[in-house]
Design an enzyme around this catalytic site. Structure first.
Site, mmCIF file in Angstrom:
data_model
loop_
_atom_site.group_PDB
_atom_site.id
_atom_site.type_symbol
_atom_site.label_atom_id
_atom_site.label_comp_id
_atom_site.label_asym_id
_atom_site.label_seq_id
_atom_site.Cartn_x
_atom_site.Cartn_y
_atom_site.Cartn_z
ATOM 1 C CD GLU A 60 -1.528 -2.482 1.358
ATOM 2 O OE1 GLU A 60 -0.420 -2.652 1.921
ATOM 3 O OE2 GLU A 60 -2.227 -3.436 0.963
ATOM 4 C CG HIS A 129 -12.030 -7.969 5.822
ATOM 5 N ND1 HIS A 129 -11.542 -8.886 6.726
ATOM 6 C CD2 HIS A 129 -11.324 -8.158 4.683
ATOM 7 C CE1 HIS A 129 -10.601 -9.607 6.147
ATOM 8 N NE2 HIS A 129 -10.438 -9.187 4.922
HETATM 9 C C1 LIG Z 1 -2.116 -5.013 4.252
HETATM 10 C C2 LIG Z 1 -3.070 -5.842 3.455
HETATM 11 N N1 LIG Z 1 -3.262 -5.574 2.141
HETATM 12 C C3 LIG Z 1 -4.142 -6.297 1.396
HETATM 13 C C4 LIG Z 1 -4.878 -7.306 1.972
HETATM 14 C C5 LIG Z 1 -5.923 -8.093 1.144
HETATM 15 N N2 LIG Z 1 -5.460 -9.451 0.861
HETATM 16 C C6 LIG Z 1 -5.800 -10.501 1.654
HETATM 17 S S1 LIG Z 1 -5.067 -11.926 1.153
HETATM 18 C C7 LIG Z 1 -4.295 -11.167 -0.149
HETATM 19 C C8 LIG Z 1 -3.402 -11.965 -1.065
HETATM 20 C C9 LIG Z 1 -2.192 -12.507 -0.338
HETATM 21 O O1 LIG Z 1 -1.471 -13.358 -1.192
HETATM 22 P P1 LIG Z 1 -0.226 -14.190 -0.668
HETATM 23 O O2 LIG Z 1 0.642 -13.309 0.186
HETATM 24 O O3 LIG Z 1 0.435 -14.832 -1.832
HETATM 25 O O4 LIG Z 1 -0.823 -15.277 0.315
HETATM 26 P P2 LIG Z 1 -1.822 -16.465 -0.109
HETATM 27 O O5 LIG Z 1 -3.220 -15.928 0.028
HETATM 28 O O6 LIG Z 1 -1.488 -16.873 -1.505
HETATM 29 O O7 LIG Z 1 -1.563 -17.569 0.872
HETATM 30 C C10 LIG Z 1 -4.631 -9.808 -0.192
HETATM 31 C C11 LIG Z 1 -4.148 -8.852 -1.220
HETATM 32 C C12 LIG Z 1 -4.643 -7.568 3.366
HETATM 33 N N3 LIG Z 1 -5.295 -8.557 4.000
HETATM 34 N N4 LIG Z 1 -3.755 -6.829 4.058
#
Ligand SMILES: Cc1ncc(C[n+]2csc(CCOP(=O)(O)OP(=O)(O)O)c2C)c(N)n1
Ligand SMILES: Cc1ncc(C[n+]2csc(CCOP(=O)(O)OP(=O)(O)O)c2C)c(N)n1
Ligand SMILES: [Mg+2]
Ligand SMILES: [Mg+2]
Lengths: 337, 411, 337, 411
Positions: A60, A129
């Site tokens: 972000e 959320h």
């Molecule tokens: C600071 C923040 N930014 C965005 C999100 C929204 N978000 C939740 S899971 C996710 C994807 C994460 O992907 P990854 O790190 O590859 O983990 P995976 O879900 O594949 O295990 C996002 C963008 C969040 N929870 N926190």
């Protein structure tokens, strides 16, 4: 005129803004190919290309920092933060940079950008959320803070925010994306289809920032609200049977003090409603301003109806959410006093 | 190596030399001038890893320009460079004195690091944008920014283009490609990347140049800059100015167990070079190489400028509390002005006499500009931006509540 | 009893806390060998070793994030942020993590830590060495926010903060480090030596958080202040010749509402003073609370005297700083109305 | 390579396979099982760079355990591992169904990634602490955390130890070394480093284990963790679980121009390994190696677990909108349960019959636990943590303003 949900209205505002001004670029996590987890940018990459609408790494601070660089260059970036709860890593770039660049450079550099983010609860999203961080931005001079409550405003205010020469924090109440939720979870959620403010002009139009709108005329008391709480206040006004004037602030910073002053001086009573936690929430500033401008017209203490000073819970969501019942109670209270 | 059952203990890095200790740079490996190879600008970053462990150096002790990084340069261009560095140093000295005299609140020099900014700036085109720190004032000097205007800013007088709002040396000037310096460390690097991305989005040919200090590379936003630069292969040059110190903290605290700061680039597939930051010719050559990479769309470059903060961190700092007074003299890469001067003398373009003459001229010029600026005012005397100015530029258009506050303030 | 400056009192509190509890560790930028740019931790590394007091890389998010891990482990970290203006990179770790861990884990994990930072202006530090971000923390449930105004309190409140089982934001008005600055820059700054509150007990003592202290009794009006503004308010009270009751809040979150209510109900008039920008500053919350608790006793509108809604300027510092003259004007205003 | 005068353009990485495309992993280089070398735990990181480009794999297609990373392990230990993974998968399936049935608001599986957490947990000691993401529930399963309690948390019923406050799967349990999962990505890694530093400060022997997804390595705080781990050589293991996707975003967006995520370690002098995340034996061996490094005070290790998110991101996600339905089948590293099962059958410790029997038993057990949990309630029915609980634990002691608010709320 078309019937639009708030999502469609926001998408449409992006679309038209990108058509008329190729300095407008749109990006964020999952906003490109996929079109955003709430679909607010879907179709844009296909239509305008990957250089106008694209995915970003999950950072972000990077999203906002890059947007600042783009704005300084001369583009009009519109960045999406996936949930307002995730804006904090970008807080330094927003507060120390975006908000300061014009002033500290005496206008030599400027930072016209829009940071959009879904806010508020009511979707069982738990504490990460559901947040409403508006007060963390209204304390920051140099920023503008906008919160639409319906598709018509969402389209016009987003266009207005994109045209604005200064950084704008654009908060989208996610509980309103698909319908005018009035805070009665037990009732079926109405769609925008059946709501007059779901009727949206097809042409591009920009609404000026800094103007409130009176959603309901009343003589007994004034209710100051924004976002989801506007609809909760409307429902409460109905339920209470009182002649409540409901003001949708629409822009929190700069605040439309004129509209607030006029109404409270007329009614002499004021209820402030927001979903964010109470202490140092934006309701505090509203309360301070109202008593500064209307002290001698006030017939009862101003009452704040807000989220509690706790994290937004998961199972107890409806014990936390400031629903119509609590607003009605507050309205009765200011009438009694 | 301790066995599994022994208790753990915290390892806290410490510099080899604190006050009272004898400076010791023996473990600082310095390649000979001319030794480092010169890769093609489109060479595979993985093939260039060695460049992050070497140091590009052109000027030898004796003042020769050696090796593949030595360019054929007209001597008047080098004389300009020398003059830029001498001007920077003269201004720094005058302003440091002015601060001690109470004419302003604060000052910060780049003593000993003049070559880095002065040389780099000469490789940029009009329209390119630097995102500097407070220690790159040399970029302005080398781009011909008026000394008097700089002093006006330092004095916050009525000639200050920033209207007295900013701390001294936090300059901002668009036409000279110098983005508003932030007081918050590390934020500018990702902004530089975003600016470069914007240039690419717009189909422009301008590039962005980011600057950051050794200590500030620790900031989390350094990562944002590296990730975005790598992912979008942004047209940027990212410069780490390793002057060995971050206020009282030695560079090892930020570097950790890595051998160099340039290494940071490797985790991102970003080519990284180390350059002798006190060698005007080396900095210029490496800068040119990296600028060409960016402008031709090949991608970003990370450069570690190895130099030494010869002075205090700022007018608020006394380094004798945390580092040896003798460390500066022991610094193995010498002084950038001496070294370029020696080269110019060696190639017959300069003499000691003309040098002392130039010193006198520059000093006189700076004093003149200072006098002219002081005629307008200093922080404590003469004409000032009024309190009224403080309310301007918070927004393009002043909202009602600010107008009311301005009235309340009596302006 | 010894005469101490606020710096010496803070250093002494660290020293005694580290002596009596080896879980207490102290770190931050330049705090180890050098002892901090304001010298608040000097001598600690020498006395307690590098594992109890050490320098960190320049990464505020890392400093707080690591402190959180240490607190979760069971230590009592005291982290210094070099200037409050630089806390924003750590904002996510503070708001989303430190403040939430106890609640979201239902007490399974806790986060007892102290984050110290110098705040406020008056030293020609410009916009990035002068900020007062308290309201950005008072809006965050789960945090406590403390602002001492003198050496006696600074020592006791810091000890209290270190003993506290929850995360505490400890804001140190840097303009008070060496003396009780009363907002008259044209006069010589008095040293703490000549001030009764510069007399500090040598033994360890902890003051409870959440308790305000009445600095000056008065009947005409109440002045709510904290930090540097306490001394400005005292000077203004003198200058005005009014019988002003000056309350030093000391802890902003949780707020000592009892003390505030008692005083304003007595005087019926209230002036709120802080150095931070006005809109959504902590003064807004104070104003809201006062009118909620004391509406029927209020005889005049509550007046806020604050920093303007602009960045803290360099040359115009004294046009920005809410000095005694402005406070006196506000006091007269609430008396007239 | 374009020339200097051509306009720049933005390069935006894209996955090779979107809906409709044919999955193609041909450029994904996979070393043979047993091929990767096994460095000493105190080998110089610089000497180990190759490990970041290779993949440690032990189990061959045929189910043999090969190479220097293959340990002599009692088969009942492997059978436990198989049972852990099968239990994790059975629970995920039941809970996904329960979510579709409206019994809770949200669910998130680790389908296809079970080996990573289940294998790693078996290498930890009591008192060590994981700082997991929402996709490491396997750590709890492998540490014997009660299934019923997990379901209670997922249902936010009155048996939920987190009192209904948290989104499903954001578990927290100190005794099982499972730190409270944050909804905010990336924050936990530096906390793990801090926890490890604390253990070292206290002269303890416990270590911390950090977890992060491929996409989340982009977060700036990843840098904080790497810098602090490197500078203080903290006793931690930092795990990147590269499951190829971050919601709709492919791993290339976070990786940028680097070849692997493990490479990120190189800029910090932190040894980095890649391991086949679908190979229970390989994960276990690499975990043991890294845990030994941490516990013996040598320092941190970065591990990239190469795996594949076989299911949707969560119950709120439909991956068919952004990736090919056939991609999962084309994933070259297979399924972790099948692969360990094949090995166990091959060494004669297991049979297809006993496997289907075990599946049935585990399914029955999970259904029993689910029934017992549903007897307490689900999110939409039965006993709930009351609104009163919401006011607890904001602080150790409830301050007056919260007590007043609780009264106002009617509790
Ligand atoms: C600071 C923040 N930014 C965005 C999100 C929204 N978000 C939740 S899971 C996710 C994807 C994460 O992907 P990854 O790190 O590859 O983990 P995976 O879900 O594949 O295990 C996002 C963008 C969040 N929870 N926190
Ligand atoms: C975010 C932030 N944290 C801390 C500071 C305080 N500070 C100012 S300069 C400095 C040292 C920076 O050192 P380095 O990056 O090496 O640059 P140098 O001063 O050596 O040129 C620090 C810690 C700051 N200005 N901003
Ligand atoms: Mg430095
Ligand atoms: Mg992933």
């Amino acid at each position: 005129m078309s019937q639009m949900t708030m999502i469609e209205a926001i998408r449409n505002a992006h679309d038209l803004a990108m058509e008329r001004d190729d300095r407008v670029v749109v990006f964020g996590e999952d906003v490109g190919y996929f079109g955003g987890v709430f679909r607010c940018t879907s179709g844009l990459q296909e239509k305008f290309g990957k250089h106008r609408c694209f995915d970003t790494p999950i950072n972000e601070s990077g999203i906002v920092g890059a947007a600042i660089g783009m704005a300084v260059y001369g583009l009009r970036p519109v960045a999406e933060i996936q949930f307002a709860d995730y804006v904090y890593p970008a807080y330094d770039q927003i507060v120390s940079e975006a908000a300061r660049i014009r002033h500290r450079s005496a206008g030599e550099f400027t930072c016209p950008l829009v940071i959009r983010m879904p806010t508020g609860g009511g979707i069982f999203g738990g504490q990460t959320h559901s947040q409403s961080p508006e007060a963390l931005f209204t304390h920051v001079c140099g920023l503008k803070v906008v919160v639409p409550s319906n598709p018509q405003d969402a389209k016009g205010l987003l266009a207005g925010a994109i045209e604005d020469p200064d950084p704008v924090i654009f908060l989208e109440p996610k509980r309103l994306y698909n319908g005018p939720f009035d805070g009665h979870p037990e009732r079926p959620s109405p769609p925008w289809r059946d709501h007059p403010l779901g009727e949206v002009e097809d042409e591009y139009y920009a609404l000026p920032l800094g103007r409130a709108s009176i959603r309901r005329d009343g003589a007994d008391l004034t209710v100051l609200a924004y976002g989801t709480m506007v609809h909760v206040a409307m429902a409460a006004a109905e339920d209470s049977g009182l002649s409540a004037e409901v003001i949708d602030l629409r822009t929190l910073l700069p605040l439309d003090e004129e509209a607030v002053e006029k109404s409270v001086k007329k009614t002499g009573r004021c209820v402030i409603v927001h979903e964010a936690t109470r202490t140092s929430g934006f309701g505090a500033e509203l309360s301070a301003v109202v008593q500064e401008l209307c002290f001698y017209s006030l017939e009862a203490p101003i009452v704040r109806v807000t989220g509690w000073d706790t994290p937004y819970p998961h199972a107890q969501e409806w014990s936390y959410f400031p629903g119509p019942a609590r607003v009605v109670r507050a309205m009765r209270q200011v009438m009694e006093d | 190596m301790k066995d599994d059952d022994a208790p753990l203990s915290l390892s806290v890095p410490e510099p080899k030399c604190r006050p009272g200790d004898t400076p010791d740079f023996s473990d600082f490996v310095i390649p000979k001038a001319g030794e480092a190879r010169r890769p093609e600008i489109d060479e595979d970053p993985e093939e260039m890893r060695d460049m992050a462990f070497s140091i590009v150096r052109v000027l030898s002790k004796e003042g020769e320009a050696l090796g593949p990084w030595a360019e054929e340069l007209p001597s008047d261009l080098l004389l300009d460079g020398l003059r830029h560095m001498m001007t920077m140093r003269a201004l720094d000295e005058r302003m440091m004195t002015a601060q001690r005299q109470g004419k302003t609140s604060f000052y910060l020099r780049c003593l000993g690091e003049e070559a880095v900014a002065c040389a780099f700036q000469t490789t940029l085109d009009n329209g390119d944008m630097n995102f500097p720190t407070y220690r790159q004032s040399g970029l302005l000097i080398a781009s011909g920014y008026p000394i008097r205007t700089m002093i006006n800013q330092i004095y916050s007088n009525c000639g200050d283009p920033l209207k007295g709002r900013q701390l001294p040396v936090l300059y901002a000037d668009k036409a000279h490609g110098f983005f508003s310096v932030s007081g918050n460390l590390g934020t500018q690097l990702i902004q530089a990347v975003g600016w470069g991305m914007a240039s690419a989005i717009a189909g422009d040919r301008k590039i962005a140049v980011g600057w950051i200090g050794d200590g500030s590379t620790s900031e989390s936003d350094f990562h944002a800059a590296m990730v975005f630069a790598s992912t979008y292969s942004a047209p940027v040059v990212l410069n780490i100015v390793n002057n060995q110190w971050a206020i009282s903290t030695f560079q090892g605290m930020a570097r950790g167990k890595a051998v160099t700061f340039a290494e940071r680039g490797h985790g991102f597939g970003i080519p990284a070079l180390r350059v002798d930051g006190n060698d005007y010719l080396a900095v210029r050559a490496v800068a040119k190489w990296a600028v060409a990479r960016a402008r031709s769309g090949i991608g970003p470059t990370l450069i570690e400028h190895v130099t030494y903060r010869a002075g205090a961190h700022s007018s608020s700092d006394d380094p004798s509390a945390y580092r040896s007074r003798r460390e500066r003299a022991a610094w193995p890469l010498g002084d950038p002005i001496d070294r370029l001067k020696r080269h110019l003398v060696r190639i017959g373009a300069w003499t000691d006499e003309r040098h002392s003459q130039a010193e006198a001229e520059i000093d006189a010029m700076v004093r003149e500009e200072q006098a002219a600026s002081e005629a307008l005012g200093t922080l404590v005397s003469g004409g000032h931006p009024s309190g009224r100015d403080m309310f301007q530029d918070v927004y393009a258009e002043m909202p009602p509540h600010l107008r009311r506050q301005r009235r309340e303030a009596g302006y």
